[in-house]
Design a protein around this motif. Structure first.
Motif, PDB file in Angstrom:
ATOM      1  N   THR A  94       0.828  -1.194   0.000  1.00 11.20           N
ATOM      2  CA  THR A  94       0.000   0.000   0.000  1.00 11.20           C
ATOM      3  C   THR A  94       0.868   1.251   0.000  1.00 11.20           C
ATOM      4  OG1 THR A  94      -0.104   0.340   2.396  1.00 11.20           O
ATOM      5  CG2 THR A  94      -1.617  -1.291   1.455  1.00 11.20           C
ATOM      6  N   ASP A  95       0.211   2.399  -0.178  1.00  7.68           N
ATOM      7  CA  ASP A  95       0.907   3.693  -0.132  1.00  7.68           C
ATOM      8  C   ASP A  95       1.536   3.950   1.224  1.00  7.68           C
ATOM      9  OD1 ASP A  95       0.200   4.176  -2.723  1.00  7.68           O
ATOM     10  OD2 ASP A  95      -1.488   5.489  -2.245  1.00  7.68           O
ATOM     11  N   LEU A  96       1.052   3.252   2.264  1.00  3.77           N
ATOM     12  CA  LEU A  96       1.592   3.474   3.604  1.00  3.77           C
ATOM     13  C   LEU A  96       3.075   3.142   3.690  1.00  3.77           C
ATOM     14  CD1 LEU A  96      -1.291   1.996   5.817  1.00  3.77           C
ATOM     15  CD2 LEU A  96      -0.850   4.388   5.276  1.00  3.77           C
ATOM     16  N   SER A  97       3.562   2.324   2.756  1.00  3.49           N
ATOM     17  CA  SER A  97       4.971   1.925   2.790  1.00  3.49           C
ATOM     18  C   SER A  97       5.894   2.958   2.144  1.00  3.49           C
ATOM     19  CB  SER A  97       5.143   0.575   2.084  1.00  3.49           C
ATOM     20  OG  SER A  97       4.794   0.679   0.713  1.00  3.49           O
ATOM     21  N   HIS A  98       5.337   3.958   1.459  1.00  2.00           N
ATOM     22  CA  HIS A  98       6.162   4.952   0.781  1.00  2.00           C
ATOM     23  C   HIS A  98       6.855   5.852   1.803  1.00  2.00           C
ATOM     24  CE1 HIS A  98       3.590   4.631  -3.137  1.00  2.00           C
ATOM     25  NE2 HIS A  98       4.235   3.523  -2.834  1.00  2.00           N
ATOM     26  N   MET A  99       8.099   6.157   1.551  1.00  2.00           N
ATOM     27  CA  MET A  99       8.916   6.873   2.525  1.00  2.00           C
ATOM     28  C   MET A  99       8.344   8.252   2.880  1.00  2.00           C
ATOM     29  SD  MET A  99      11.312   4.949   3.546  1.00  2.00           S
ATOM     30  CE  MET A  99      12.368   6.147   4.366  1.00  2.00           C
ATOM     31  N   GLN A 100       7.623   8.895   1.933  1.00  2.00           N
ATOM     32  CA  GLN A 100       7.133  10.239   2.224  1.00  2.00           C
ATOM     33  C   GLN A 100       6.062  10.239   3.309  1.00  2.00           C
ATOM     34  OE1 GLN A 100       6.590   8.678  -0.707  1.00  2.00           O
ATOM     35  NE2 GLN A 100       4.625   9.208  -1.625  1.00  2.00           N
ATOM     36  N   PHE A 101       5.475   9.069   3.593  1.00  2.00           N
ATOM     37  CA  PHE A 101       4.434   9.008   4.606  1.00  2.00           C
ATOM     38  C   PHE A 101       4.970   8.681   5.998  1.00  2.00           C
ATOM     39  CE2 PHE A 101       1.728   8.184   0.817  1.00  2.00           C
ATOM     40  CZ  PHE A 101       0.796   9.206   1.023  1.00  2.00           C
ATOM     41  N   THR A 102       6.189   8.173   6.094  1.00  2.00           N
ATOM     42  CA  THR A 102       6.665   7.675   7.385  1.00  2.00           C
ATOM     43  C   THR A 102       6.708   8.718   8.502  1.00  2.00           C
ATOM     44  OG1 THR A 102       8.959   7.922   6.614  1.00  2.00           O
ATOM     45  CG2 THR A 102       7.951   5.743   6.416  1.00  2.00           C
ATOM     46  N   PRO A 103       6.955  10.012   8.222  1.00  2.00           N
ATOM     47  CA  PRO A 103       6.924  10.969   9.333  1.00  2.00           C
ATOM     48  C   PRO A 103       5.529  11.220   9.898  1.00  2.00           C
ATOM     49  CG  PRO A 103       8.200  11.819   7.472  1.00  2.00           C
ATOM     50  CD  PRO A 103       7.419  10.645   6.979  1.00  2.00           C
ATOM     51  N   VAL A 104       4.480  10.915   9.119  1.00  2.00           N
ATOM     52  CA  VAL A 104       3.123  11.245   9.559  1.00  2.00           C
ATOM     53  C   VAL A 104       2.187  10.038   9.632  1.00  2.00           C
ATOM     54  CG1 VAL A 104       3.224  13.654   8.809  1.00  2.00           C
ATOM     55  CG2 VAL A 104       2.468  11.891   7.194  1.00  2.00           C
ATOM     56  N   VAL A 105       2.688   8.851   9.298  1.00  2.00           N
ATOM     57  CA  VAL A 105       1.874   7.636   9.355  1.00  2.00           C
ATOM     58  C   VAL A 105       2.676   6.546  10.055  1.00  2.00           C
ATOM     59  CG1 VAL A 105       0.648   5.874   8.033  1.00  2.00           C
ATOM     60  CG2 VAL A 105       0.657   8.227   7.214  1.00  2.00           C
ATOM     61  N   PRO A 106       2.162   5.965  11.141  1.00  2.00           N
ATOM     62  CA  PRO A 106       2.901   4.909  11.831  1.00  2.00           C
ATOM     63  C   PRO A 106       2.856   3.595  11.066  1.00  2.00           C
ATOM     64  CG  PRO A 106       0.779   5.239  12.881  1.00  2.00           C
ATOM     65  CD  PRO A 106       0.898   6.295  11.814  1.00  2.00           C
ATOM     66  N   ASP A 107       3.455   2.567  11.654  1.00  2.00           N
ATOM     67  CA  ASP A 107       3.456   1.245  11.047  1.00  2.00           C
ATOM     68  C   ASP A 107       2.039   0.826  10.642  1.00  2.00           C
ATOM     69  OD1 ASP A 107       5.227  -1.441  10.940  1.00  2.00           O
ATOM     70  OD2 ASP A 107       3.175  -1.915  11.539  1.00  2.00           O
ATOM     71  N   PRO A 108       1.899   0.078   9.527  1.00  2.00           N
ATOM     72  CA  PRO A 108       0.559  -0.283   9.059  1.00  2.00           C
ATOM     73  C   PRO A 108      -0.326  -0.975  10.082  1.00  2.00           C
ATOM     74  CG  PRO A 108       2.145  -0.735   7.334  1.00  2.00           C
ATOM     75  CD  PRO A 108       2.936  -0.319   8.535  1.00  2.00           C
ATOM     76  N   VAL A 109       0.244  -1.778  10.978  1.00  2.00           N
ATOM     77  CA  VAL A 109      -0.617  -2.450  11.962  1.00  2.00           C
ATOM     78  C   VAL A 109      -1.242  -1.436  12.914  1.00  2.00           C
ATOM     79  CG1 VAL A 109       1.062  -2.954  13.796  1.00  2.00           C
ATOM     80  CG2 VAL A 109      -0.813  -4.553  13.351  1.00  2.00           C
ATOM     81  N   ILE A 110      -0.617  -0.260  13.055  1.00  3.35           N
ATOM     82  CA  ILE A 110      -1.170   0.813  13.891  1.00  3.35           C
ATOM     83  C   ILE A 110      -2.052   1.742  13.062  1.00  3.35           C
ATOM     84  CG2 ILE A 110      -0.603   2.779  15.379  1.00  3.35           C
ATOM     85  CD1 ILE A 110       2.048   1.332  16.031  1.00  3.35           C
ATOM     86  N   ALA A 111      -1.598   2.111  11.874  1.00  8.22           N
ATOM     87  CA  ALA A 111      -2.327   3.080  11.056  1.00  8.22           C
ATOM     88  C   ALA A 111      -3.532   2.479  10.351  1.00  8.22           C
ATOM     89  CB  ALA A 111      -1.392   3.679  10.006  1.00  8.22           C
ATOM     90  N   ASP A 112      -3.512   1.172  10.097  1.00  8.05           N
ATOM     91  CA  ASP A 112      -4.492   0.569   9.195  1.00  8.05           C
ATOM     92  C   ASP A 112      -5.164  -0.663   9.818  1.00  8.05           C
ATOM     93  OD1 ASP A 112      -5.896   0.234   6.810  1.00  8.05           O
ATOM     94  OD2 ASP A 112      -4.298  -0.927   5.880  1.00  8.05           O
ATOM     95  N   SER A 113      -4.391  -1.673  10.137  1.00  9.16           N
ATOM     96  CA  SER A 113      -4.955  -2.893  10.736  1.00  9.16           C
ATOM     97  C   SER A 113      -5.585  -2.633  12.087  1.00  9.16           C
ATOM     98  CB  SER A 113      -3.870  -3.962  10.906  1.00  9.16           C
ATOM     99  OG  SER A 113      -3.242  -4.264   9.686  1.00  9.16           O
ATOM    100  N   ILE A 114      -5.351  -1.453  12.643  1.00 11.99           N
ATOM    101  CA  ILE A 114      -5.950  -1.079  13.921  1.00 11.99           C
ATOM    102  C   ILE A 114      -7.463  -1.278  13.914  1.00 11.99           C
ATOM    103  CG2 ILE A 114      -6.217   1.365  13.277  1.00 11.99           C
ATOM    104  CD1 ILE A 114      -5.437   2.059  16.189  1.00 11.99           C
ATOM    105  N   HIS A 115      -8.083  -1.144  12.732  1.00 14.71           N
ATOM    106  CA  HIS A 115      -9.523  -1.369  12.637  1.00 14.71           C
ATOM    107  C   HIS A 115      -9.904  -2.733  13.224  1.00 14.71           C
ATOM    108  CE1 HIS A 115     -11.363   2.012  10.710  1.00 14.71           C
ATOM    109  NE2 HIS A 115     -10.585   1.969   9.652  1.00 14.71           N
ATOM    110  N   HIS A 116      -9.149  -3.777  12.865  1.00 16.12           N
ATOM    111  CA  HIS A 116      -9.523  -5.120  13.305  1.00 16.12           C
ATOM    112  C   HIS A 116      -8.916  -5.482  14.649  1.00 16.12           C
ATOM    113  CE1 HIS A 116     -11.558  -7.118   9.647  1.00 16.12           C
ATOM    114  NE2 HIS A 116     -11.797  -5.825   9.671  1.00 16.12           N
ATOM    115  N   VAL A 117      -7.808  -4.843  15.010  1.00 18.03           N
ATOM    116  CA  VAL A 117      -7.322  -4.994  16.384  1.00 18.03           C
ATOM    117  C   VAL A 117      -8.382  -4.460  17.342  1.00 18.03           C
ATOM    118  CG1 VAL A 117      -5.548  -4.319  18.043  1.00 18.03           C
ATOM    119  CG2 VAL A 117      -4.902  -4.858  15.676  1.00 18.03           C
TER     120      VAL A 117
END
Length: 325
Positions: A156-179
């Motif tokens: 996903t776009d979450l892995s692109h380097m430009q997002f890392t300062p404002v988006v945490p690891d995908p399990v926190i930013a995205d999979s958090i829905h199902h956690v």
């Protein structure tokens, strides 16, 4: 009828579902939007027709009188904006994840305690009518004994380097829905989620940046056992969950808007439809819940204090934690 004046901060793709819910709720009026990207601001103004449009959210907060604001930015931008809204005593809906880490979520929760306003975190799966109806049946049978979730995606776009300062690891930013959904399904009553007390997580990342893979077993304070699988960089987007009580099982596919549910009791597949009317009807959603809470002075289910527990569980899964929390 009471009409609450609404503002929206951030008009990216995640905003569309919120604009749709605002439009459908007759108790809400879209008063203002704010977006730093002028092209997006112009487009959203044309489509959604707010009374006012701003390129600076502070201008919006100072020049309008709002009852409710949706903050729909990337996680790394949330803390100062959410804090500003709460300092102005404006009820605030917070996009997930609520900050870059649980410390930022705690700071937002602290800001809410100093405010006269309420806040909700946008864990929208909690508010799906089908999920609420399933929880109702599970709790009638004594509560969940086991919950499980799968949240898989291609890169996903979450892995692109430009997002890392404002988006945490995908399990926190995205999979958090199902956690968060695991906590919700394991809850002991219709208004509260369970808290994790023990986690055993295995993490094995792929060679590509952002190809993060997790398998975790979780024990909750309700006695429920849970399992979470989240893998990025695999073949397809799959979002499924299951929940079991004594002699009762539900298998729920949330991959598409057509939420498919398999329902079994005492070894037999059930053909009865779930009772959606008793949990708010087929159109129930997080916006309706939050507006109800504002008007009736109730605490939202996915409030900031509660969301700290979801963030900490995500962090423990990502860290490969093994043992008591």
């Amino acid at each position: 009828m009471i009409e609450l004046k609404v503002g929206v901060i951030g008009c990216g793709r995640h905003s569309e579902s919120h604009f749709e819910e605002i439009k459908k709720d007759q108790r809400l009026h879209l008063s203002a939007i704010a977006e730093v990207d002028l092209e997006k601001l112009e487009e959203s103004t044309s489509i959604h027709k707010p009374d006012h449009s701003f390129s600076d959210y502070q201008d919006m907060l100072q020049k309008t009188e709002l009852d409710l604001v949706y903050v729909l930015t990337n996680p790394g931008h949330l803390l100062p904006i959410v804090s500003s809204c709460l300092e102005e005593d404006i009820n605030t809906s917070v996009e997930k994840s609520p900050g870059m880490n649980s410390r930022e979520t705690q700071l937002m929760a602290d800001a809410e305690k100093r405010s006269k306003a309420k806040a909700i975190v946008s864990f929208n799966r909690r508010y799906y009518p089908e999920i609420l109806a399933v929880r109702q049946e599970i709790q009638k049978s004594g509560g969940a004994v086991h919950v499980a979730a799968t949240y898989n995606k291609p890169m996903t776009d979450l892995s692109h380097m430009q997002f890392t300062p404002v988006v945490p690891d995908p399990v926190i930013a995205d999979s958090i829905h199902h956690v968060d959904l695991l906590r919700w399904l394991a809850g002991s009553d219709m208004e509260s989620a369970a808290n994790a007390v023990e986690v055993y997580s295995a993490v094995q990342d792929g060679i590509r940046p952002g190809a993060h893979r997790h398998n975790a077993s979780v024990k909750f304070d309700t006695g429920t056992i849970g399992s979470m699988m989240s893998h990025y960089g695999v073949g397809y987007r799959i979002q499924r969950t299951e929940v079991h009580a004594e002699d009762l099982s539900f298998y729920i596919d949330l991959t598409t808007r057509d939420r498919r549910i398999e329902y079994y009791r005492d070894g037999e597949e059930m053909v009865d439809k779930l009772d959606l009317e008793s949990v708010g009807g087929p159109e129930y959603n997080e916006t309706r819940h939050f507006v109800d809470c504002i008007l009736e002075d109730k605490i939202p289910w996915s409030n900031l204090d509660d969301s700290i527990q979801t963030m900490k569980l995500c962090e423990s899964i990502r860290a490969g934690h093994k043992g008591l929390l």
